[in-house]
Enzyme design. Structure first.
Site, short mmCIF file in Angstrom:
data_model
loop_
_atom_site.label_atom_id
_atom_site.label_comp_id
_atom_site.label_asym_id
_atom_site.label_seq_id
_atom_site.Cartn_x
_atom_site.Cartn_y
_atom_site.Cartn_z
N GLY A 90 14.21 -46.17 -1.39
CA GLY A 90 15.32 -46.29 -2.33
C GLY A 90 15.52 -44.91 -2.92
N HIS A 91 16.60 -44.25 -2.52
CA HIS A 91 16.84 -42.87 -2.96
C HIS A 91 18.06 -42.86 -3.87
CE1 HIS A 91 14.52 -41.18 0.75
NE2 HIS A 91 13.79 -41.98 0.00
N LYS A 142 13.26 -37.51 -4.35
CA LYS A 142 13.68 -36.87 -3.09
C LYS A 142 15.19 -36.97 -2.90
CE LYS A 142 11.02 -39.65 -0.86
NZ LYS A 142 10.36 -40.33 -1.99
N GLN A 186 9.38 -42.22 1.33
CA GLN A 186 8.02 -42.48 0.83
C GLN A 186 7.38 -41.14 0.42
OE1 GLN A 186 8.76 -44.28 4.16
NE2 GLN A 186 9.83 -45.53 2.68
N ASP A 239 9.13 -42.01 -4.54
CA ASP A 239 9.97 -42.04 -5.75
C ASP A 239 9.83 -40.78 -6.60
OD1 ASP A 239 10.69 -44.60 -4.95
OD2 ASP A 239 9.02 -45.50 -6.04
P1 GDP Z 1 13.12 -41.04 -4.33
O1 GDP Z 1 12.72 -42.32 -3.70
O2 GDP Z 1 12.10 -39.97 -4.17
O3 GDP Z 1 14.49 -40.58 -3.90
O4 GDP Z 1 13.21 -41.34 -5.90
P2 GDP Z 1 13.88 -42.63 -6.60
O5 GDP Z 1 15.35 -42.47 -6.56
O6 GDP Z 1 13.30 -43.89 -6.08
O7 GDP Z 1 13.31 -42.48 -8.06
C1 GDP Z 1 13.55 -41.36 -8.84
C2 GDP Z 1 14.29 -41.81 -10.10
O8 GDP Z 1 14.27 -40.77 -11.05
C3 GDP Z 1 15.75 -42.12 -9.88
O9 GDP Z 1 16.15 -43.11 -10.79
C4 GDP Z 1 16.44 -40.80 -10.19
O10 GDP Z 1 17.79 -40.96 -10.62
C5 GDP Z 1 15.59 -40.30 -11.32
N1 GDP Z 1 15.46 -38.83 -11.44
C6 GDP Z 1 15.39 -37.90 -10.46
N2 GDP Z 1 15.14 -36.68 -10.98
C7 GDP Z 1 15.04 -36.87 -12.33
C8 GDP Z 1 14.75 -36.01 -13.41
O11 GDP Z 1 14.53 -34.81 -13.27
N3 GDP Z 1 14.71 -36.57 -14.66
C9 GDP Z 1 14.95 -37.90 -14.88
N4 GDP Z 1 14.88 -38.37 -16.11
N5 GDP Z 1 15.22 -38.74 -13.86
C10 GDP Z 1 15.24 -38.23 -12.61
P1 IMO Z 2 10.91 -43.94 -1.38
O1 IMO Z 2 11.48 -43.33 -0.12
C1 IMO Z 2 7.53 -45.95 -3.23
C2 IMO Z 2 5.12 -48.56 -0.66
C3 IMO Z 2 5.12 -50.05 -0.96
C4 IMO Z 2 3.71 -50.39 -0.53
C5 IMO Z 2 3.53 -49.52 0.72
C6 IMO Z 2 3.79 -50.23 2.04
O2 IMO Z 2 11.95 -44.55 -2.25
O3 IMO Z 2 10.01 -43.00 -2.06
P2 IMO Z 2 6.06 -50.97 3.23
O4 IMO Z 2 7.13 -51.92 2.80
O5 IMO Z 2 6.54 -49.59 3.50
O6 IMO Z 2 5.24 -51.52 4.37
O7 IMO Z 2 5.05 -50.90 1.97
O8 IMO Z 2 4.44 -48.45 0.57
N1 IMO Z 2 6.48 -47.97 -0.47
C7 IMO Z 2 7.08 -47.18 -1.35
N2 IMO Z 2 6.70 -46.80 -2.59
N3 IMO Z 2 8.66 -45.47 -2.70
C8 IMO Z 2 9.04 -45.81 -1.44
O9 IMO Z 2 10.08 -45.22 -0.81
C9 IMO Z 2 8.27 -46.74 -0.73
N4 IMO Z 2 8.36 -47.30 0.49
C10 IMO Z 2 7.25 -48.05 0.64
O10 IMO Z 2 5.32 -50.29 -2.34
O11 IMO Z 2 2.78 -49.95 -1.47
MG MG Z 3 12.53 -44.34 -4.18
#
Ligand code: GDP
Ligand code: IMO
Ligand code: MG
Length: 418
Positions: A40-41, A16, A230, A13
């Protein structure tokens, strides 16, 4: 750079999805090489939010091809739902979305197994999407692969041969009341037949020899982004085991997961939040309580709730020794610092610069109060923000790594070169 791998340097999170979407503007193709719909991207374009779990984050560009390589695990229902949800919003993936014939499929019993284990003493806080049990069956050389859907009798033969062992394990892990609710072998076969007719056949047109095609495209000089899911410390080998996912989330995973050679990768970009979050259990040295103070600020202002499960993310300060180790493990050429804007408004900012007796040692920086979400140039950042970044950059330098970009908001354009 023709082939760029983008991975997370923390526990996922990091942003990416946003960084891949930004990089995809100049790319011909984006490839997911590991993980499944545990990811979840989030992409935000013109204020509209899209959360992708399986489809690569190049989806929003018409001219970008999207690949799911064999290192991923695929839930057919989730995949098709995601394709349809995009189509409903005017994003057509037809003819530009490809699934490797060798991708292991997440079957109902994998999800049941994940849930059964998570209800017992060995729980680690997974997403309960069946990821671990699917990789387990793959490593046991018993997986049902996407390509098997072209010949359902082959898949059924595998269920007849291997499901009995899974069923015994499901029963052994059952922590509920009464009789375990799991399908018998005959019922599992019947369930597969039904789903094949209703759902799985719709996956078949997407299946192809992804890895061969990718190697050909790389040889032809196409610009390809390898999209990690991840983060480094969730890597099954290098992460905080056993509190990890079940795939190789580090840059090396792009090679094994997409069937490309290490020398084919020209550049590695590590994505790092300006602070740290974690979902699920496991160690987190710089964690802060989230009921008040800075922890609350990070969770609220950063909107730190899981994009896949909605769980609140644990929050804490940035941990530099962990970042530099991640840079070293992945061979990052650059790091993107995301969510710097979330630190605005704090009086002081701490940064773990060392660990002593397992505890972080902090350096304290003065904060800044200005809103920085409209900043598009390092020089426009408040001086205290620049000091914070400069300190990080100095620690990256010995690893031949720089801060490449800084992100100051979720939107596609809220990112600039450092
Ligand atoms: P990922 O799993 O690495 O793709 O990241 P996620 O999408 O799960 O979580 C990142 C969250 O931060 C999302 O809600 C993005 O929209 C948000 N986000 C990404 N870059 C920024 C930033 O520079 N500032 C803020 N405030 N939010 C951001
Ligand atoms: P993105 O790509 C954050 C964590 C779960 C748990 C561990 C194992 O959005 O960054 P799993 O279901 O993969 O067997 O769970 O990994 N986890 C993540 N945490 N972002 C993710 O994906 C994750 N995918 C799995 O919360 O701790
Ligand atoms: Mg994510």
């Amino acid at each position: 750079m023709p082939v760029t791998t983008i991975i997370g340097t923390q526990w996922g999170d990091e942003g990416k999805g946003k960084c891949v979407d930004a990089a995809a503007a100049d790319a011909d193709a984006v490839v997911r090489f590991q993980g499944g719909n545990n990811a979840g991207h989030t992409l935000v374009v013109d204020g509209e939010k899209t959360v992708l779990h399986l489809i690569p984050s190049g989806a929003l560009y018409d001219g970008v091809d999207c690949y799911l390589a064999r290192g991923t695990v695929l839930n057919p229902e989730t995949f098709l739902e995601e394709v349809e949800a995009l189509r409903d919003r005017g994003v057509d993936m037809a003819g530009r979305l490809f699934v490797s014939q060798n991708t292991p499929l997440i079957m109902p019993w994998h999800i049941e197994m994940d849930a059964a284990r998570e209800s017992g003493e060995g729980a680690i806080g997974t997403t309960k999407k069946g990821i671990g049990p699917t990789y387990e069956q793959f490593v046991a050389r018993q997986a049902i692969l996407a390509g098997d859907l072209r010949r359902p009798d082959d898949a059924i033969a595998k269920i007849e041969m291997f499901y009995g062992e899974r069923l015994a394990s499901l029963r052994a892990n059952w922590n509920g009341e009464g009789d375990p609710p799991f399908a018998t072998v005959d019922q599992a076969v019947e369930r597969f037949r039904r789903r094949h007719e209703q759902v799985y056949t719709r996956l078949v047109p997407f299946i192809s020899d992804v890895e061969t095609e990718l190697r050909e495209r790389i040889r032809a000089g196409d610009h390809i982004v390898m999209e990690g899911a991840q983060g480094t410390y969730l890597d099954v080998g290098m992460g905080t085991y056993p509190f990890v996912t079940s795939s190789h989330t580090t840059a090396a995973g792009a090679c094994t997961g997409a069937g490309v050679a290490p020398r084919a990768i020209d550049r590695v970009i590590g994505v790092c939040k300006a602070y740290t979050t974690r979902v699920g259990d496991g160690p987190f040295p710089t964690e802060l309580p989230v009921d008040s103070g800075v922890g609350r600020h990070l969770q609220d202002v950063g909107n730190e709730y899981g994009a896949t499960t909605g769980r609140p993310r644990r929050c804490g300060w940035l941990d530099l020794p962990m970042l530099t180790e991640a840079v070293d493990i992945n061979g990052c050429d650059e790091v993107v610092i995301t969510k710097l804007d979330v630190l605005s408004g704090l009086d002081e900012i701490k940064l773990a610069v060392d660990h002593a007796d397992g505890e972080p040692v902090y350096e304290t920086f003065e904060g800044w109060q200005n809103d920085i979400t409209d900043v598009r140039d390092t020089e426009e950042l408040p001086e205290n923000a620049r000091r914070y970044l400069e300190f990080i950059a100095q620690r990256l330098a010995p690893f031949d790594c720089t801060i490449g970009q800084v992100s100051v908001g979720p939107g596609r354009r809220q990112i600039f070169e450092y």
